[in-house]
Design an enzyme around this catalytic site. Structure first.
Site, PDB file in Angstrom:
ATOM      1  N   GLY A   1      -5.568  -4.405  -8.794  1.00 51.15           N
ATOM      2  CA  GLY A   1      -5.491  -3.167  -9.569  1.00 51.15           C
ATOM      3  C   GLY A   1      -4.064  -2.881  -9.972  1.00 51.15           C
ATOM      4  O   GLY A   1      -3.805  -2.056 -10.852  1.00 51.15           O
ATOM      5  N   THR A   2      -3.123  -3.569  -9.323  1.00 52.76           N
ATOM      6  CA  THR A   2      -1.701  -3.352  -9.596  1.00 52.76           C
ATOM      7  C   THR A   2      -1.404  -3.615 -11.073  1.00 52.76           C
ATOM      8  O   THR A   2      -1.845  -4.622 -11.616  1.00 52.76           O
ATOM      9  CB  THR A   2      -0.857  -4.320  -8.730  1.00 52.76           C
ATOM     10  OG1 THR A   2      -1.282  -4.168  -7.382  1.00 52.76           O
ATOM     11  CG2 THR A   2       0.622  -4.027  -8.845  1.00 52.76           C
TER      12      THR A   2
ATOM     13  N   GLY B   1      -0.396   2.756   0.595  1.00 53.36           N
ATOM     14  CA  GLY B   1      -0.114   3.453  -0.662  1.00 53.36           C
ATOM     15  C   GLY B   1      -1.226   4.422  -1.027  1.00 53.36           C
ATOM     16  O   GLY B   1      -2.261   4.491  -0.360  1.00 53.36           O
TER      17      GLY B   1
ATOM     18  N   LYS C   1       4.593   7.151 -10.571  1.00 53.61           N
ATOM     19  CA  LYS C   1       4.177   5.873 -11.152  1.00 53.61           C
ATOM     20  C   LYS C   1       5.408   5.027 -11.482  1.00 53.61           C
ATOM     21  O   LYS C   1       6.352   5.503 -12.108  1.00 53.61           O
ATOM     22  CB  LYS C   1       3.334   6.114 -12.416  1.00 53.61           C
ATOM     23  CG  LYS C   1       2.790   4.834 -13.015  1.00 53.61           C
ATOM     24  CD  LYS C   1       1.715   5.119 -14.051  1.00 53.61           C
ATOM     25  CE  LYS C   1       1.249   3.844 -14.745  1.00 53.61           C
ATOM     26  NZ  LYS C   1       0.737   2.812 -13.844  1.00 53.61           N
TER      27      LYS C   1
ATOM     28  N   HIS D   1       0.626  10.354 -16.574  1.00 55.44           N
ATOM     29  CA  HIS D   1       0.447   9.966 -15.166  1.00 55.44           C
ATOM     30  C   HIS D   1       1.344  10.794 -14.259  1.00 55.44           C
ATOM     31  O   HIS D   1       2.318  11.404 -14.716  1.00 55.44           O
ATOM     32  CB  HIS D   1       0.768   8.477 -14.972  1.00 55.44           C
ATOM     33  CG  HIS D   1      -0.354   7.572 -15.396  1.00 55.44           C
ATOM     34  ND1 HIS D   1      -0.574   7.248 -16.713  1.00 55.44           N
ATOM     35  CD2 HIS D   1      -1.325   6.959 -14.667  1.00 55.44           C
ATOM     36  CE1 HIS D   1      -1.632   6.448 -16.786  1.00 55.44           C
ATOM     37  NE2 HIS D   1      -2.117   6.265 -15.566  1.00 55.44           N
TER      38      HIS D   1
ATOM     39  N   ALA E   1      -1.995  -1.197   1.753  1.00 54.02           N
ATOM     40  CA  ALA E   1      -2.944  -0.296   2.437  1.00 54.02           C
ATOM     41  C   ALA E   1      -2.384   1.094   2.760  1.00 54.02           C
ATOM     42  O   ALA E   1      -3.145   2.013   3.058  1.00 54.02           O
ATOM     43  CB  ALA E   1      -3.438  -0.968   3.721  1.00 54.02           C
TER      44      ALA E   1
HETATM   45  P1  NAD Z   1       2.089   3.361  -4.084  1.00 48.42           P
HETATM   46  O1  NAD Z   1       3.550   3.195  -4.312  1.00 48.42           O
HETATM   47  O2  NAD Z   1       1.566   4.633  -3.512  1.00 48.42           O
HETATM   48  O3  NAD Z   1       1.542   2.168  -3.154  1.00 48.42           O
HETATM   49  C1  NAD Z   1       1.979   0.854  -3.227  1.00 48.42           C
HETATM   50  C2  NAD Z   1       2.030   0.305  -1.809  1.00 48.42           C
HETATM   51  O4  NAD Z   1       2.323  -1.096  -1.856  1.00 48.42           O
HETATM   52  C3  NAD Z   1       3.126   0.956  -0.944  1.00 48.42           C
HETATM   53  O5  NAD Z   1       2.553   1.425   0.280  1.00 48.42           O
HETATM   54  C4  NAD Z   1       4.105  -0.167  -0.709  1.00 48.42           C
HETATM   55  O6  NAD Z   1       4.756  -0.095   0.579  1.00 48.42           O
HETATM   56  C5  NAD Z   1       3.186  -1.378  -0.785  1.00 48.42           C
HETATM   57  N1  NAD Z   1       3.848  -2.655  -1.021  1.00 48.42           N
HETATM   58  C6  NAD Z   1       4.947  -2.903  -1.788  1.00 48.42           C
HETATM   59  N2  NAD Z   1       5.245  -4.202  -1.720  1.00 48.42           N
HETATM   60  C7  NAD Z   1       4.340  -4.790  -0.913  1.00 48.42           C
HETATM   61  C8  NAD Z   1       4.112  -6.123  -0.480  1.00 48.42           C
HETATM   62  N3  NAD Z   1       4.923  -7.132  -0.840  1.00 48.42           N
HETATM   63  N4  NAD Z   1       3.051  -6.380   0.344  1.00 48.42           N
HETATM   64  C9  NAD Z   1       2.242  -5.378   0.739  1.00 48.42           C
HETATM   65  N5  NAD Z   1       2.413  -4.086   0.355  1.00 48.42           N
HETATM   66  C10 NAD Z   1       3.446  -3.809  -0.461  1.00 48.42           C
HETATM   67  O7  NAD Z   1       1.396   3.080  -5.499  1.00 48.42           O
HETATM   68  P2  NAD Z   1      -0.082   3.493  -5.967  1.00 48.42           P
HETATM   69  O8  NAD Z   1      -0.042   4.793  -6.661  1.00 48.42           O
HETATM   70  O9  NAD Z   1      -1.031   3.270  -4.849  1.00 48.42           O
HETATM   71  O10 NAD Z   1      -0.329   2.385  -7.088  1.00 48.42           O
HETATM   72  C11 NAD Z   1      -0.332   1.004  -6.767  1.00 48.42           C
HETATM   73  C12 NAD Z   1      -0.582   0.197  -8.040  1.00 48.42           C
HETATM   74  O11 NAD Z   1      -1.906   0.446  -8.521  1.00 48.42           O
HETATM   75  C13 NAD Z   1       0.357   0.547  -9.205  1.00 48.42           C
HETATM   76  O12 NAD Z   1       0.703  -0.642  -9.889  1.00 48.42           O
HETATM   77  C14 NAD Z   1      -0.505   1.450 -10.096  1.00 48.42           C
HETATM   78  O13 NAD Z   1      -0.099   1.406 -11.431  1.00 48.42           O
HETATM   79  C15 NAD Z   1      -1.842   0.780  -9.895  1.00 48.42           C
HETATM   80  N6  NAD Z   1      -3.024   1.582 -10.215  1.00 48.42           N
HETATM   81  C16 NAD Z   1      -4.055   0.911 -10.800  1.00 48.42           C
HETATM   82  C17 NAD Z   1      -5.243   1.560 -11.061  1.00 48.42           C
HETATM   83  C18 NAD Z   1      -6.366   0.771 -11.674  1.00 48.42           C
HETATM   84  O14 NAD Z   1      -7.455   1.327 -11.917  1.00 48.42           O
HETATM   85  N7  NAD Z   1      -6.189  -0.532 -11.923  1.00 48.42           N
HETATM   86  C19 NAD Z   1      -5.392   2.914 -10.748  1.00 48.42           C
HETATM   87  C20 NAD Z   1      -4.328   3.582 -10.152  1.00 48.42           C
HETATM   88  C21 NAD Z   1      -3.143   2.900  -9.870  1.00 48.42           C
END
Ligand code: NAD
Length: 261
Positions: A97-98, A11, A157, A153, A9
């Protein structure tokens, strides 16, 4: 009302999801989990005012206390797999989405979903334009089978290539015929990008970018470029909200936004 837990939440994507869920009439935010900003209000962090939901670093307790129907996970690959498995065992459907989950991870998640009777929806890209880009590329590949992919990107990333690029390559690999590589002398290793079953994938990481992809086809005396740009993370939210509402009715594991459009 569908009760939602947001994992990750704090991120970039997680905060966008908190904003989108807070504004939706059919969804209600009941829990937010992240490893950082613990104890802070998720709504305030996302810039939508006090939501009354504090960030917790303990997923199991958050599930036990708030009883969410659906978990939306935008964390990192290792965390996402463990979060989803924990949620499934406690009867929480998951929207993921990860990116960066392996085929083995997906198989394990599917097994757990089927045995727990809870559902998982995963999309490497929740933007409708990206789904259309892949669909149009599949059409073009039937007529122009020489193709390479460039994905671009932001520089924060964690993984490369993007999940979207890999999925595009996977879809196209079953259509195009592998070409013999004519460029034999590689002066700088990696110059030709990654090779997914004969399709070259190039990853660019720069500040200022969000999420972009070009699928470039070459033919006799012509090229065709299909390009998609997510210029803002809000582009992913209609797909994420749609999935959060649909996942309850999908059995086992479903991969790809095209399945619920
Ligand atoms: P980010 O690094 O900004 O956010 C990730 C968050 O997850 C961080 O706040 C981190 O502290 C937290 N986190 C890490 N381990 C955790 C755990 N065990 N429990 C709870 N929280 C935890 O990354 P982002 O830019 O927000 O991207 C997140 C993911 O979404 C990436 O894998 C990215 O590739 C993916 N993404 C997917 C789409 C899609 O459309 N599917 C679009 C954009 C990004």
């Amino acid at each position: 009302m569908i009760k939602v837990l947001v994992a990750g939440a704090c991120g970039r994507m997680g905060r966008e999801v908190v904003r989108a869920v807070s504004a939706d009439q059919e969804l209600t935010l009941v829990a937010a989990v992240d490893a950082c900003e613990v104890g802070k209000d998720a709504g305030e962090l996302a810039g939508v005012g006090v939501a009354g939901v504090k960030i917790s670093d303990d997923l199991e307790s958050a599930i036990a206390d708030a009883g969410p129907d659906v978990m939306i996970d935008f964390t990192h690959a290792k965390a996402a797999k463990s979060n989803v498995l924990k949620g499934l065992r406690r009867g929480v459907h998951a929207v993921v989405g990860t990116t960066g989950l392996s085929e083995t991870d997906l198989k394990e998640i599917e097994r757990e979903a089927l045995s727990a009777g809870t559902n998982v929806f995963i999309a490497p890209n929740f933007a409708i334009g990206a789904v259309l880009m892949m669909r149009l590329a599949e059409m073009a590949a039937q007529y122009l089978p020489a193709v390479e992919i460039i994905e671009l990107h932001h520089d924060k990333k964690a993984d490369a290539p993007s999940g979207t690029a890999l999925l595009t390559a996977k879809k196209l690999a079953s259509i195009v015929v592998r070409r013999e590589e004519q460029t034999k002398k590689i002066a700088l290793e990696g110059s030709r990008g990654g090779d997914f079953e004969g399709i070259h994938v190039h990853s660019i990481r720069l500040p200022g970018l969000v999420a972009h992809q070009e699928v470039i086809f070459g033919g006799t005396g012509q090229t065709l470029t299909i390009r998609h740009d997510s210029i803002d993370r809000s582009s992913f939210m209609p797909g994420v909200l749609m999935a959060a509402k649909a996942v309850v009715g999908l059995r086992g594991l479903t991969v790809g936004l095209e399945n619920i459009l």
